[in-house]
Design a protein around this motif. Sequence first.
Motif, PDB file in Angstrom:
ATOM      1  N   ILE A 215     -50.127  46.077   4.265  1.00  0.00           N
ATOM      2  CA  ILE A 215     -49.512  45.075   5.195  1.00  0.00           C
ATOM      3  C   ILE A 215     -47.817  45.086   4.605  1.00  0.00           C
ATOM      4  O   ILE A 215     -47.435  45.211   3.391  1.00  0.00           O
ATOM      5  CB  ILE A 215     -50.058  43.769   4.917  1.00  0.00           C
TER       6      ILE A 215
ATOM      7  N   TYR B 270     -46.409  42.414   1.915  1.00  0.00           N
ATOM      8  CA  TYR B 270     -47.563  41.940   1.115  1.00  0.00           C
ATOM      9  C   TYR B 270     -47.856  42.679  -0.181  1.00  0.00           C
ATOM     10  O   TYR B 270     -48.092  43.783  -0.076  1.00  0.00           O
ATOM     11  CB  TYR B 270     -48.643  41.691   1.997  1.00  0.00           C
TER      12      TYR B 270
ATOM     13  N   PHE C 215     -51.869  35.477   5.409  1.00  0.00           N
ATOM     14  CA  PHE C 215     -50.736  34.897   5.808  1.00  0.00           C
ATOM     15  C   PHE C 215     -50.960  33.466   5.677  1.00  0.00           C
ATOM     16  O   PHE C 215     -49.860  32.558   5.908  1.00  0.00           O
ATOM     17  CB  PHE C 215     -50.327  35.224   7.089  1.00  0.00           C
TER      18      PHE C 215
ATOM     19  N   GLN D 228     -48.878  31.722  11.273  1.00  0.00           N
ATOM     20  CA  GLN D 228     -48.150  32.655  10.684  1.00  0.00           C
ATOM     21  C   GLN D 228     -48.290  34.250  10.332  1.00  0.00           C
ATOM     22  O   GLN D 228     -47.479  35.083  10.189  1.00  0.00           O
ATOM     23  CB  GLN D 228     -48.159  32.218   8.976  1.00  0.00           C
TER      24      GLN D 228
ATOM     25  N   HIS E  60     -46.521  40.091  12.238  1.00  0.00           N
ATOM     26  CA  HIS E  60     -46.300  40.831  11.069  1.00  0.00           C
ATOM     27  C   HIS E  60     -47.057  42.164  11.537  1.00  0.00           C
ATOM     28  O   HIS E  60     -47.851  42.618  12.491  1.00  0.00           O
ATOM     29  CB  HIS E  60     -47.349  40.353   9.986  1.00  0.00           C
ATOM     30  N   TYR E  61     -46.552  43.227  10.649  1.00  0.00           N
ATOM     31  CA  TYR E  61     -47.070  44.615  10.864  1.00  0.00           C
ATOM     32  C   TYR E  61     -47.691  45.135   9.504  1.00  0.00           C
ATOM     33  O   TYR E  61     -47.687  44.567   8.520  1.00  0.00           O
ATOM     34  CB  TYR E  61     -45.612  45.532  10.877  1.00  0.00           C
TER      35      TYR E  61
ATOM     36  N   GLN F 146     -48.338  45.945  15.047  1.00  0.00           N
ATOM     37  CA  GLN F 146     -48.055  44.448  15.074  1.00  0.00           C
ATOM     38  C   GLN F 146     -49.310  43.699  15.422  1.00  0.00           C
ATOM     39  O   GLN F 146     -50.028  43.953  16.277  1.00  0.00           O
ATOM     40  CB  GLN F 146     -46.839  44.305  15.895  1.00  0.00           C
TER      41      GLN F 146
END
Length: 839
Positions: free
Chosen positions: A544, A547, A603, A608, A612-613, A627
């Motif tokens: 991620i 992350y 997340f 949230q 994100h990717y 995504q």
Amino acid sequence: MESLLQDVRYALRMLRKSPGFAAIAVITLALGIGANTAIFTLFDQVLLRRLPVRDPQQLVQLHSSGSDTGRTSSRSHDHGDYFSYPMYHDLRDRNTVFSGMLATFSRQVGVQWHNQPELANAELVSGNYFDVLGVQPATGRLLLQSDDVTQNANPVAVVSFGYWQRRFGADPGILNQAILINGHPFTVVGVVSPGFLSVVVGDAPDMFVPMMMKPEITPGWNDLDNHRSKWLNIFARLSPGVSRKQAEAGIDIQWHALRTEELKQIQNRSASFVQRFLTDSHLSLLDGALGFSPLRENIRTALLIVMGMVGLVLLIACANVASLLLVRAAGRVREISVRYALGAQRGRILQQLVVEGALLGLAGGALGLLLAPRVSGLLVQMMYTDSGQQVPFASAPDLRILLFNFGIALVVSLLFSLAPAAQFWHPDLTPTLKQQTISVAGGGSRFRRVSVGLQIGLSLLLLLGSGLFLRTLYKLKTFDVGFATDRLLTFGLDAKLAGYDPKDVPALSNRALETLSALPGVRSVAATNDPELSGNTEGSTITIAGYAAKEDENMNAEWSIITADYFATLKRPMVAGRNFTAQDGPDAAKVAVVNKSFAEHFFGSPQQALGHYFATKGGQDAKPDIQIVGVVQDAKHEGVREDIRRSVFVPYLQAKEAGEVPLQFYVRTWQAPQSTEAGIRSAMQRLDSKLVVDTLITMDQQIDDSLSTERIIALLAASFGVLATLLAAVGLYGVLAYATVQRTREIGIRIALGASRGAVARMVLSEVAKLAGISIAVALPLALILGRLIKSQLFGISSADPLTLVATTLLTGLAALVAAWIPTRRATRVDPMVALRYE
């Protein structure tokens, strides 16, 4: 021997004089022994029986420990049972402790013969498979090492004996003929001997194909040269004079050397990973005599529980017959006393009683042997509902089952024969010979009451167990899995098994979706590569963007490829973001939907997670280019019992492996789904006659099939509980009926002196209440303790479930009262004048 024959003839005459007693005793024993024989038939084949191969005690199964990376295609939860093909190849060719090493992998294939397509089970095996096992052909030849050298060079197949009979009519002319497997011609070169099915217990493959033909058997998935893909089970045969411990020490050294070579191919390895991958990794050798069986691991505990329950049923039957023998012995007190007075020895009397018991036991065993195959056959049928496939277990008795059946018959006959034998071991001749009426010593009466109390207590244990299992089954079947299962049909379709090239599969899948959507009564249609509630999992390691994974954090997620209307068809609600649309095609930006657990773990909340990717199947070097555009509600996936995993869903048209994966279709209807089944089959046949619809069922039936083990346990437990309660009730009735006859004079005097009929009824029922109350009071704490042993098999309830405890206690008490009704009614109708003259 002469005295024994005399006792047999005398026992037969005595039993002919009491046909009612003999019939009840034999039927009681037949139920107990037959039930034990039926369960042991499966217990033996699943847990005890060795493979029907040469010297099975020399076989070992390879099992690894330590962390790994990459893909694992497995049927068991222990990934240490699976290896890559390069690892198998190196272990086979470099070891010095085995005389042979084989590899195996099972797969479903499409078979066409005489233009008739069907699905079949194939086992990909190394060329030395049959040679290492020592299996012989029924006709033709088996696979050779020379068949398994070069990829796609030897399209040959060996069929199982059952498939040869079922599909080819046992025609020896099938040898050297071609059949189409996944659209490619394979030559049948032989038939396996009838006693052998597979080294994987619980499997019944229809055919065996060389490992080097894997590209044709698993189109789009080769992995014969991939060190990071684990999918093979490996067995080996110990070299002469080498023990398993010695072989394990030798092969573990080789294992570490090979793992060291593989470690060099892994980039970005941390010190902790090296520790887990190499230092903590070991190769152990498990006993291979019983074969490998994910089924065994899944149902071992259940079979042990059922075997224990059916053993209690036999104990109740034994106690019941012992009570009957004691009642019958009361009428023989004078006879036995006379025989003692005439000089008979105790051993001679004991032999006579044991012979009578053995005749009853053997008769019960013989009758039970007739019942057992029908019961075990029903259980096998429930386990394998698809009658078109070869069943891997037999229900017919063999020598082992015969020995078990009659062995247990002789043991229980000895046990229940001890009751009358103990009563006549130390006779008091003088009072007995002076008696003008038949009476029984107090010890016999006490034993009968203890026997009945034992039966009541054991029946309570079985009723409680059956109640817990029935409640578990109900909880599982009514559990909210996270999507709507009503009016939902599902079936599998693998175009590659019909010979389609992977690049042509997506177009065919889209046509299938359009064809199904146009059918009358169809509301919506969707498909996935990862079927729901079928025990199937498709995992992938993810990375991620932004992350930082914690040390030892599990970054694996369920990886599902789905079509656009998948969540709408399953009625699985979106929590945040959007669903897939037709615009999410191969040329569009890569997108994904994740489940709520995924979003909250990585997340904090569903909202949230949007935007994100992440990357997958590329490790830490892969660029996060997928995504997250939506978050869907959590739902059960692998099974109702299994925990919800973090999941990722990607559009079918964006998945690079779209043409390589088989699809599971889901069809939601407006009316009863069964009315659409014929239309679905016809539509798929019109689409392409070579396509085979795999297991078209409703989703409710899919869930029911996934709970087959729980259903069988609940059915058996309920049957055993009812049978035990019935036997206990019969035993209680017999004791009360006999006691009432013995107390006829006393009851008559009581009534003559002014006792009311109600007082007599209360007198009899108070004895029943006392006996049942003591039995229940003793059995309940034991039931709570034993309930903890089956806790792992329960779902949604505790082992001390109050509702089950109260219901089974009341049912046991009610059964005792029903059993006491006839003796009580008979006692209240005693005529004082008749009773006073009773002798």
